[in-house]
Scaffold this motif. Structure first.
Motif, PDB file in Angstrom:
ATOM      1  N   ARG A   1       6.133   2.465  -0.059  1.00 13.26           N
ATOM      2  CA  ARG A   1       5.344   1.291  -0.435  1.00 13.26           C
ATOM      3  C   ARG A   1       5.046   0.455   0.473  1.00 13.26           C
ATOM      4  NH1 ARG A   1       8.634   1.010  -5.415  1.00 13.26           N
ATOM      5  NH2 ARG A   1       7.715   1.736  -7.198  1.00 13.26           N
ATOM      6  N   LEU A   2       5.281   1.038   1.778  1.00 12.69           N
ATOM      7  CA  LEU A   2       4.912   0.235   2.872  1.00 12.69           C
ATOM      8  C   LEU A   2       4.217   0.827   4.048  1.00 12.69           C
ATOM      9  CD1 LEU A   2       8.738  -1.216   3.254  1.00 12.69           C
ATOM     10  CD2 LEU A   2       6.764  -2.620   2.254  1.00 12.69           C
ATOM     11  N   SER A   3       2.968   1.026   3.508  1.00 13.12           N
ATOM     12  CA  SER A   3       2.065   1.996   4.596  1.00 13.12           C
ATOM     13  C   SER A   3       1.119   1.052   5.231  1.00 13.12           C
ATOM     14  CB  SER A   3       1.115   2.894   3.707  1.00 13.12           C
ATOM     15  OG  SER A   3       0.367   3.692   4.274  1.00 13.12           O
ATOM     16  N   PHE A   4       0.456   0.001   4.874  1.00 12.08           N
ATOM     17  CA  PHE A   4      -0.432  -0.538   5.465  1.00 12.08           C
ATOM     18  C   PHE A   4       0.224  -2.045   6.150  1.00 12.08           C
ATOM     19  CE2 PHE A   4      -3.865  -3.882   6.208  1.00 12.08           C
ATOM     20  CZ  PHE A   4      -4.647  -3.133   6.817  1.00 12.08           C
ATOM     21  N   PRO A   5      -0.091  -2.436   7.403  1.00  7.04           N
ATOM     22  CA  PRO A   5      -0.307  -1.458   8.588  1.00  7.04           C
ATOM     23  C   PRO A   5       0.783  -0.551   9.102  1.00  7.04           C
ATOM     24  CG  PRO A   5      -0.250  -3.714   9.390  1.00  7.04           C
ATOM     25  CD  PRO A   5       0.305  -3.825   7.691  1.00  7.04           C
ATOM     26  N   SER A   6       0.328   0.194  10.165  1.00  7.77           N
ATOM     27  CA  SER A   6       1.489   0.999  10.708  1.00  7.77           C
ATOM     28  C   SER A   6       2.173   0.153  11.518  1.00  7.77           C
ATOM     29  CB  SER A   6       0.829   2.306  11.406  1.00  7.77           C
ATOM     30  OG  SER A   6       1.874   2.994  11.926  1.00  7.77           O
ATOM     31  N   GLY A   7       3.590   0.156  11.213  1.00  2.55           N
ATOM     32  CA  GLY A   7       4.362  -0.746  12.381  1.00  2.55           C
ATOM     33  C   GLY A   7       4.637   0.040  13.518  1.00  2.55           C
ATOM     34  N   HIS A   8       4.796   1.438  13.617  1.00  2.67           N
ATOM     35  CA  HIS A   8       4.922   2.308  14.650  1.00  2.67           C
ATOM     36  C   HIS A   8       3.750   2.005  15.594  1.00  2.67           C
ATOM     37  CE1 HIS A   8       8.197   3.877  12.421  1.00  2.67           C
ATOM     38  NE2 HIS A   8       8.474   4.748  13.116  1.00  2.67           N
ATOM     39  N   SER A   9       2.625   2.152  15.119  1.00  2.00           N
ATOM     40  CA  SER A   9       1.224   2.036  15.846  1.00  2.00           C
ATOM     41  C   SER A   9       1.017   0.726  16.348  1.00  2.00           C
ATOM     42  CB  SER A   9       0.095   2.385  15.032  1.00  2.00           C
ATOM     43  OG  SER A   9       0.250   3.642  14.373  1.00  2.00           O
ATOM     44  N   SER A  10       1.509  -0.367  15.580  1.00  2.00           N
ATOM     45  CA  SER A  10       1.165  -1.628  16.214  1.00  2.00           C
ATOM     46  C   SER A  10       2.140  -2.195  17.242  1.00  2.00           C
ATOM     47  CB  SER A  10       1.472  -2.612  15.046  1.00  2.00           C
ATOM     48  OG  SER A  10       1.416  -3.940  15.457  1.00  2.00           O
ATOM     49  N   LEU A  11       3.553  -1.614  17.198  1.00  2.00           N
ATOM     50  CA  LEU A  11       4.443  -1.653  18.253  1.00  2.00           C
ATOM     51  C   LEU A  11       4.161  -1.107  19.503  1.00  2.00           C
ATOM     52  CD1 LEU A  11       7.167  -2.974  19.369  1.00  2.00           C
ATOM     53  CD2 LEU A  11       8.334  -1.076  18.195  1.00  2.00           C
TER      54      LEU A  11
ATOM     55  N   VAL B   1       0.731  -1.300   0.128  1.00  2.00           N
ATOM     56  CA  VAL B   1      -0.002  -0.078   0.080  1.00  2.00           C
ATOM     57  C   VAL B   1       0.897   1.211  -0.089  1.00  2.00           C
ATOM     58  CG1 VAL B   1      -1.624   1.319   1.148  1.00  2.00           C
ATOM     59  CG2 VAL B   1      -1.795  -1.275   1.221  1.00  2.00           C
ATOM     60  N   LEU B   2       0.523   2.084  -0.909  1.00  2.00           N
ATOM     61  CA  LEU B   2       1.479   3.734  -1.058  1.00  2.00           C
ATOM     62  C   LEU B   2       1.159   4.653   0.036  1.00  2.00           C
ATOM     63  CD1 LEU B   2       0.837   3.829  -4.754  1.00  2.00           C
ATOM     64  CD2 LEU B   2       2.680   2.741  -3.464  1.00  2.00           C
ATOM     65  N   ARG B   3       2.214   5.180   0.581  1.00  2.00           N
ATOM     66  CA  ARG B   3       2.003   6.044   1.635  1.00  2.00           C
ATOM     67  C   ARG B   3       1.400   7.304   1.041  1.00  2.00           C
ATOM     68  NH1 ARG B   3       4.888   4.459   6.286  1.00  2.00           N
ATOM     69  NH2 ARG B   3       6.490   3.011   5.918  1.00  2.00           N
ATOM     70  N   PRO B   4       0.909   8.406   2.081  1.00  2.00           N
ATOM     71  CA  PRO B   4       0.440   9.612   1.630  1.00  2.00           C
ATOM     72  C   PRO B   4       1.212  10.305   0.781  1.00  2.00           C
ATOM     73  CG  PRO B   4      -0.460   8.863   3.970  1.00  2.00           C
ATOM     74  CD  PRO B   4       0.599   7.984   3.424  1.00  2.00           C
ATOM     75  N   ASN B   5       2.713  10.328   1.034  1.00  2.00           N
ATOM     76  CA  ASN B   5       3.687  10.950   0.396  1.00  2.00           C
ATOM     77  C   ASN B   5       4.334  10.369  -0.727  1.00  2.00           C
ATOM     78  OD1 ASN B   5       5.028   9.126   1.767  1.00  2.00           O
ATOM     79  ND2 ASN B   5       6.127  10.385   3.058  1.00  2.00           N
ATOM     80  N   PHE B   6       3.600   9.458  -1.366  1.00  2.00           N
ATOM     81  CA  PHE B   6       4.107   8.551  -2.256  1.00  2.00           C
ATOM     82  C   PHE B   6       4.680   9.482  -3.649  1.00  2.00           C
ATOM     83  CE2 PHE B   6       3.632   6.403  -6.586  1.00  2.00           C
ATOM     84  CZ  PHE B   6       4.348   5.496  -6.203  1.00  2.00           C
ATOM     85  N   PHE B   7       3.795  10.291  -3.996  1.00  2.00           N
ATOM     86  CA  PHE B   7       4.119  11.234  -5.446  1.00  2.00           C
ATOM     87  C   PHE B   7       5.263  11.985  -4.744  1.00  2.00           C
ATOM     88  CE2 PHE B   7      -0.620  11.034  -6.863  1.00  2.00           C
ATOM     89  CZ  PHE B   7      -0.392   9.876  -7.337  1.00  2.00           C
ATOM     90  N   ASP B   8       5.499  12.685  -3.794  1.00  2.00           N
ATOM     91  CA  ASP B   8       6.646  13.321  -3.558  1.00  2.00           C
ATOM     92  C   ASP B   8       7.864  12.703  -3.348  1.00  2.00           C
ATOM     93  OD1 ASP B   8       7.810  15.851  -2.985  1.00  2.00           O
ATOM     94  OD2 ASP B   8       7.278  15.944  -0.779  1.00  2.00           O
ATOM     95  N   VAL B   9       7.708  11.388  -2.863  1.00  2.00           N
ATOM     96  CA  VAL B   9       9.019  10.644  -2.700  1.00  2.00           C
ATOM     97  C   VAL B   9       9.425  10.071  -4.033  1.00  2.00           C
ATOM     98  CG1 VAL B   9      10.013   8.705  -1.510  1.00  2.00           C
ATOM     99  CG2 VAL B   9       8.791  10.384  -0.390  1.00  2.00           C
TER     100      VAL B   9
END
Length: 348
Positions: A169-179, A130-138
């Motif tokens: 390309r590694l948006s889903f799920p949030s690893g920070h939130s999960s940890l 899943v693409l991150r919200p800043n995909f176009f800028d990156v």
């Protein structure tokens, strides 16, 4: 006896080595997938506003989160044990070998859950892409503009930072939130079981609320930093809660003596007993609960041999029933005979 000790030490050594090998067998692939895994290359809509957010420097980097997640568990366990000892006013030695072993075992079980949740996160991330919200800028994708509006599958990223392109390309799920939520849930249940404090009624909920608040704040920061969509953060929270509860109740509760009586209904009994003990002895001496038992009712008085309910006038005494039916119902000792007086016809 010495042979038993040798066999016990050998068993503990074999178990420790086996557990370490199993942990490394799972941790090493997860680490390789985290560092060098190739995510699925998903397409996008050329005018998708959810992928058009600017790139921002993360407030909480991955390395900082890993350092915090390694230190916080030790601090929580140490703090809980110190508070328990202070609340009980024990003057015995605190840093014993048993306590050190207890902390090490708790931390080892925490690491097991950490690897489980991180492995699930990395596998889902790589498979879904899943693409991150800043995909176009990156990524700065180059594609055939004539295909717009439409779904673009053939494109080339022209960005300079290859690691950031891969990470976009590694948006889903949030690893920070999960940890973060895994740490919060695991130690919220640990605090609820282990912390037996009498002098404060709000310390336990404050600690638990603080852990959950920090976890939620971590997820909100990932959204504000344009690293995740809200759905990614919610999925990370759910995963952290599930793994935290499963690891604690299926592993920690069966291995560690977290609480002598895990039944929630018995906690008020424990607190009442500890309150009585603290009033009687502040040095954690032994305490006999029989000292505070309710007084037993006295043994029934032996019936006087002259008292007979069937014959009120036997031997010149009054029966118990006759005595209790007096107008004033006064209480007298049953062993004292009462001689009734009878008036004759002449009034004498």
């Amino acid at each position: 006896m010495s042979q038993f000790i040798v066999l016990f030490r050998r068993h503990v050594t074999i178990q420790s080595v086996l557990d370490t090998v199993l942990w490394l067998a799972v941790a090493i692939p997860v680490l390789i997938l985290f560092l060098y895994g190739t995510p699925h290359e998903r397409g996008f809509l050329c005018d998708d506003p959810s992928l058009s957010f600017p790139y921002k420097t993360p407030t909480l980097s991955t390395s900082s989160l890993l350092i915090v997640s390694a230190i916080v568990p030790l601090l929580v366990v140490f703090f809980i044990e110190v508070v328990n000892c202070i609340d009980k006013k024990c003057r015995s030695q605190f840093f014993t070998s048993g306590m050190v072993l207890y902390i090490v075992n708790m931390y080892a079980i925490f690491l097991v859950g950490f690897i489980i949740q991180q492995g699930v996160v990395e596998v889902i991330k790589s498979r879904m892409g899943v693409l991150r919200p800043n995909f176009f800028d990156v990524c700065k994708p180059h594609f055939n503009v004539s295909l717009c509006p439409g779904y673009i599958t053939k494109y080339t990223c022209t960005g300079s930072d290859l690691m950031e392109i891969r990470d976009s390309r590694l948006s889903f799920p949030s690893g920070h939130s999960s940890l973060a939520m895994y740490i919060a849930v695991f130690f919220c249940v640990y605090i609820d079981d282990r912390l037996q404090i009498i002098n404060s009624n709000i310390l336990k909920p404050f600690l638990q609320s603080g852990l959950v608040f920090i976890a939620v704040l971590c997820g909100v920061d990932r959204i504000m930093d344009n690293k995740h969509h809200p759905s990614d953060v919610v999925a990370g929270f759910v995963l952290g809660v599930v793994v935290g509860l499963a690891v604690y109740y299926k592993i920690a509760r069966n291995v560690l003596p977290v609480n002598e009586t895990p039944d929630k209904s018995d906690k008020h009994v424990i607190r009442a007993r500890e309150a009585r003990e603290s009033r009687v002895s502040r040095d954690c001496y032994t305490y006999d609960e029989s000292q505070e038992m309710e007084p037993q009712s006295p043994l029934p008085l032996l019936q006087h041999e002259n008292l007979d309910d069937t014959n009120p006038e036997k031997n010149g005494t009054v029966s118990t029933q006759m005595f209790l039916d007096t107008p004033f119902k006064a209480r007298r000792h049953f062993s004292t005979p009462i001689t009734p007086t009878f008036k004759s016809e002449d009034g004498i």
